[in-house]
Enzyme design. Sequence first.
Site, PDB file in Angstrom:
ATOM      1  N   HIS A 207     -64.684  -5.598  -6.082  1.00  0.00           N
ATOM      2  CA  HIS A 207     -63.627  -5.736  -5.074  1.00  0.00           C
ATOM      3  C   HIS A 207     -63.967  -6.973  -4.245  1.00  0.00           C
ATOM      4  O   HIS A 207     -64.833  -6.921  -3.360  1.00  0.00           O
ATOM      5  CB  HIS A 207     -63.644  -4.450  -4.233  1.00  0.00           C
ATOM      6  CG  HIS A 207     -62.713  -4.404  -3.080  1.00  0.00           C
ATOM      7  ND1 HIS A 207     -61.528  -3.689  -3.098  1.00  0.00           N
ATOM      8  CD2 HIS A 207     -62.793  -4.943  -1.839  1.00  0.00           C
ATOM      9  CE1 HIS A 207     -60.929  -3.789  -1.928  1.00  0.00           C
ATOM     10  NE2 HIS A 207     -61.675  -4.546  -1.140  1.00  0.00           N
ATOM     11  N   HIS A 209     -63.257 -10.059  -1.714  1.00  0.00           N
ATOM     12  CA  HIS A 209     -62.440 -10.736  -0.693  1.00  0.00           C
ATOM     13  C   HIS A 209     -62.664 -12.231  -0.862  1.00  0.00           C
ATOM     14  O   HIS A 209     -63.593 -12.661  -1.569  1.00  0.00           O
ATOM     15  CB  HIS A 209     -62.810 -10.224   0.704  1.00  0.00           C
ATOM     16  CG  HIS A 209     -62.207  -8.868   0.985  1.00  0.00           C
ATOM     17  ND1 HIS A 209     -61.047  -8.712   1.686  1.00  0.00           N
ATOM     18  CD2 HIS A 209     -62.589  -7.625   0.607  1.00  0.00           C
ATOM     19  CE1 HIS A 209     -60.730  -7.421   1.748  1.00  0.00           C
ATOM     20  NE2 HIS A 209     -61.664  -6.734   1.097  1.00  0.00           N
ATOM     21  N   CYS A 240     -60.431  -6.108   6.332  1.00  0.00           N
ATOM     22  CA  CYS A 240     -60.739  -4.824   6.955  1.00  0.00           C
ATOM     23  C   CYS A 240     -60.744  -5.020   8.466  1.00  0.00           C
ATOM     24  O   CYS A 240     -61.394  -5.946   8.964  1.00  0.00           O
ATOM     25  CB  CYS A 240     -62.101  -4.324   6.479  1.00  0.00           C
ATOM     26  SG  CYS A 240     -62.572  -2.785   7.281  1.00  0.00           S
ATOM     27  N   ASN A 249     -58.067  -9.963  -0.007  1.00  0.00           N
ATOM     28  CA  ASN A 249     -58.633  -9.788  -1.359  1.00  0.00           C
ATOM     29  C   ASN A 249     -58.278 -10.992  -2.219  1.00  0.00           C
ATOM     30  O   ASN A 249     -57.337 -11.736  -1.913  1.00  0.00           O
ATOM     31  CB  ASN A 249     -58.013  -8.568  -2.036  1.00  0.00           C
ATOM     32  CG  ASN A 249     -58.490  -7.262  -1.441  1.00  0.00           C
ATOM     33  OD1 ASN A 249     -57.725  -6.512  -0.868  1.00  0.00           O
ATOM     34  ND2 ASN A 249     -59.767  -7.002  -1.572  1.00  0.00           N
TER      35      ASN A 249
HETATM   36  P1  HMG Z   1     -64.248   9.609  14.309  1.00  0.00           P
HETATM   37  O1  HMG Z   1     -63.498   9.124  15.516  1.00  0.00           O
HETATM   38  O2  HMG Z   1     -65.696   9.260  14.239  1.00  0.00           O
HETATM   39  O3  HMG Z   1     -64.180  11.145  14.024  1.00  0.00           O
HETATM   40  O4  HMG Z   1     -63.498   9.052  13.036  1.00  0.00           O
HETATM   41  P2  HMG Z   1     -63.377  12.345  14.553  1.00  0.00           P
HETATM   42  O5  HMG Z   1     -63.633  13.416  13.572  1.00  0.00           O
HETATM   43  O6  HMG Z   1     -63.744  12.543  15.995  1.00  0.00           O
HETATM   44  O7  HMG Z   1     -61.811  11.997  14.492  1.00  0.00           O
HETATM   45  C1  HMG Z   1     -61.144  11.154  15.400  1.00  0.00           C
HETATM   46  C2  HMG Z   1     -59.663  11.471  15.406  1.00  0.00           C
HETATM   47  O8  HMG Z   1     -59.133  11.222  14.103  1.00  0.00           O
HETATM   48  C3  HMG Z   1     -59.358  12.933  15.703  1.00  0.00           C
HETATM   49  O9  HMG Z   1     -58.087  12.971  16.312  1.00  0.00           O
HETATM   50  C4  HMG Z   1     -59.277  13.543  14.324  1.00  0.00           C
HETATM   51  O10 HMG Z   1     -58.473  14.698  14.308  1.00  0.00           O
HETATM   52  C5  HMG Z   1     -58.597  12.438  13.561  1.00  0.00           C
HETATM   53  P3  HMG Z   1     -57.879  13.232  17.863  1.00  0.00           P
HETATM   54  O11 HMG Z   1     -58.424  14.594  18.081  1.00  0.00           O
HETATM   55  O12 HMG Z   1     -58.708  12.189  18.556  1.00  0.00           O
HETATM   56  O13 HMG Z   1     -56.419  13.059  18.063  1.00  0.00           O
HETATM   57  N1  HMG Z   1     -58.896  12.423  12.131  1.00  0.00           N
HETATM   58  C6  HMG Z   1     -57.974  12.196  11.186  1.00  0.00           C
HETATM   59  N2  HMG Z   1     -56.646  11.983  11.259  1.00  0.00           N
HETATM   60  C7  HMG Z   1     -56.016  11.790  10.095  1.00  0.00           C
HETATM   61  N3  HMG Z   1     -56.629  11.755   8.886  1.00  0.00           N
HETATM   62  C8  HMG Z   1     -57.949  11.972   8.803  1.00  0.00           C
HETATM   63  C9  HMG Z   1     -58.672  12.209   9.976  1.00  0.00           C
HETATM   64  N4  HMG Z   1     -59.973  12.448  10.224  1.00  0.00           N
HETATM   65  C10 HMG Z   1     -60.103  12.579  11.546  1.00  0.00           C
HETATM   66  N5  HMG Z   1     -58.530  11.922   7.605  1.00  0.00           N
HETATM   67  C11 HMG Z   1     -63.024   8.656  10.714  1.00  0.00           C
HETATM   68  C12 HMG Z   1     -64.040   9.179  11.754  1.00  0.00           C
HETATM   69  C13 HMG Z   1     -63.733   8.546   9.396  1.00  0.00           C
HETATM   70  C14 HMG Z   1     -61.856   9.630  10.660  1.00  0.00           C
HETATM   71  C15 HMG Z   1     -62.524   7.267  11.200  1.00  0.00           C
HETATM   72  O14 HMG Z   1     -63.631   6.455  11.415  1.00  0.00           O
HETATM   73  C16 HMG Z   1     -61.617   6.603  10.205  1.00  0.00           C
HETATM   74  O15 HMG Z   1     -60.509   7.077   9.936  1.00  0.00           O
HETATM   75  N6  HMG Z   1     -62.058   5.448   9.668  1.00  0.00           N
HETATM   76  C17 HMG Z   1     -61.286   4.730   8.648  1.00  0.00           C
HETATM   77  C18 HMG Z   1     -61.478   3.258   8.785  1.00  0.00           C
HETATM   78  C19 HMG Z   1     -60.768   2.546   7.663  1.00  0.00           C
HETATM   79  O16 HMG Z   1     -59.822   3.045   7.080  1.00  0.00           O
HETATM   80  N7  HMG Z   1     -61.233   1.314   7.389  1.00  0.00           N
HETATM   81  C20 HMG Z   1     -60.661   0.508   6.359  1.00  0.00           C
HETATM   82  C21 HMG Z   1     -60.905   1.025   4.983  1.00  0.00           C
HETATM   83  S1  HMG Z   1     -62.494   0.610   4.316  1.00  0.00           S
HETATM   84  C22 HMG Z   1     -62.304  -0.996   3.750  1.00  0.00           C
HETATM   85  O17 HMG Z   1     -61.331  -1.639   4.036  1.00  0.00           O
HETATM   86  C23 HMG Z   1     -63.330  -1.561   2.818  1.00  0.00           C
HETATM   87  C24 HMG Z   1     -62.842  -1.573   1.374  1.00  0.00           C
HETATM   88  O18 HMG Z   1     -61.656  -2.338   1.233  1.00  0.00           O
HETATM   89  C25 HMG Z   1     -63.928  -2.165   0.452  1.00  0.00           C
HETATM   90  C26 HMG Z   1     -64.463  -3.521   0.961  1.00  0.00           C
HETATM   91  O19 HMG Z   1     -63.669  -4.453   1.152  1.00  0.00           O
HETATM   92  O20 HMG Z   1     -65.667  -3.575   1.142  1.00  0.00           O
HETATM   93  C27 HMG Z   1     -62.548  -0.157   0.881  1.00  0.00           C
HETATM   94 MG    MG Z   2     -61.526  -4.483   1.076  1.00  0.00          MG
END
Ligand code: HMG
Ligand code: MG
Length: 289
Positions: A207, A209, A240, A249
Amino acid sequence: MTAERRVRITEAGPRDGLQNERSVVPAAAKVAFVDLLSDAGFPEIEVSSFVSPRWVPQLGDASEVFAAIRRRPGTVYSALVPNERGMEAALAARAQKVSVFAAASEGFSKANTGGSIEDVLARFAPVVRAARAASIPVRGYVSCVVRCPYDGPVPPERVREVADRLLALGIDEIDLGETLGVAEPADIERLYDGLARSLAPARTTLHLHDTNGRALDNARAALALGVRSFDSSAGGLGGCPYAPGARGNVDTAALVRMLHDSGYDTGVDLDAVSRATSVIRQALRPAAS
Ligand code: HMG
Ligand code: MG
């Protein structure tokens, strides 16, 4: 065409592309984008993420998008999930494959998912169990395989440790994320050299970028090592939100063109990719004031 000349492309634009845009693209435009990408014949399209909308508001409509897309037989429609809650939503939306995402560096793990590498791996165990019960495959991303925006250079041994942990959880596919887009071909060679004991290049997806404009060179280096699966993004969209400075990407059309010119087969229709790219660029254009 022999298997050796067949390359698998996963179109990540609807997920990686749109998660990093300043504006939130309306669900209907996302659906139109995915439907046009389906016409291009990708074996897999990453449609969206079932993550916290507080963290990535751009993809808060994942369920709505999944409900409205047209599903082409032969294409797998996948989604990112960070935890059990995301997995439940992904299954309800009939995602056909899910991707969990870990990092090879603590700084990025904390910034992207609010937890250490260990915390994040613990969240994945029930996700993998639920995927097994639903008979759907799981991809495991390892981000920052060359460099982390917070911790600096990442040694290949660290990537191998995290990949090994994901494999031990029962993950079907390891996807190596060059999150910052700063790698040179020599970094890709070093990375695969370090992984050799655990993972053959042909079993990985890469993957890339493209911040520094070397993604195609890096893909060529990976091809020479035996990698046959890549992610890319229509129009080179992406990045990201938790990797400051990283650009999109590798551009799908540029990657597919390079592969076809080099005698590889992808099954991807470049005219259809071009139509999809125009539509999403239009949706991202700021409204004239
Ligand atoms: P947190 O704040 O540490 O944990 O988030 P939490 O459990 O306290 O949850 C916070 C809030 O999110 C709560 O809501 C939960 O209910 C809710 P509130 O009570 O505050 O209203 N929540 C959710 N809502 C919907 N769907 C869920 C969910 N889980 C909790 N699944 C968490 C921890 C992992 C949820 C957060 O950090 C998160 O969602 N992170 C995602 C970040 C992300 O998507 N980043 C981009 C993708 S990775 C990337 O791009 C790299 C990649 O492309 C590869 C590369 O390039 O290297 C893949
Ligand atoms: Mg990525």
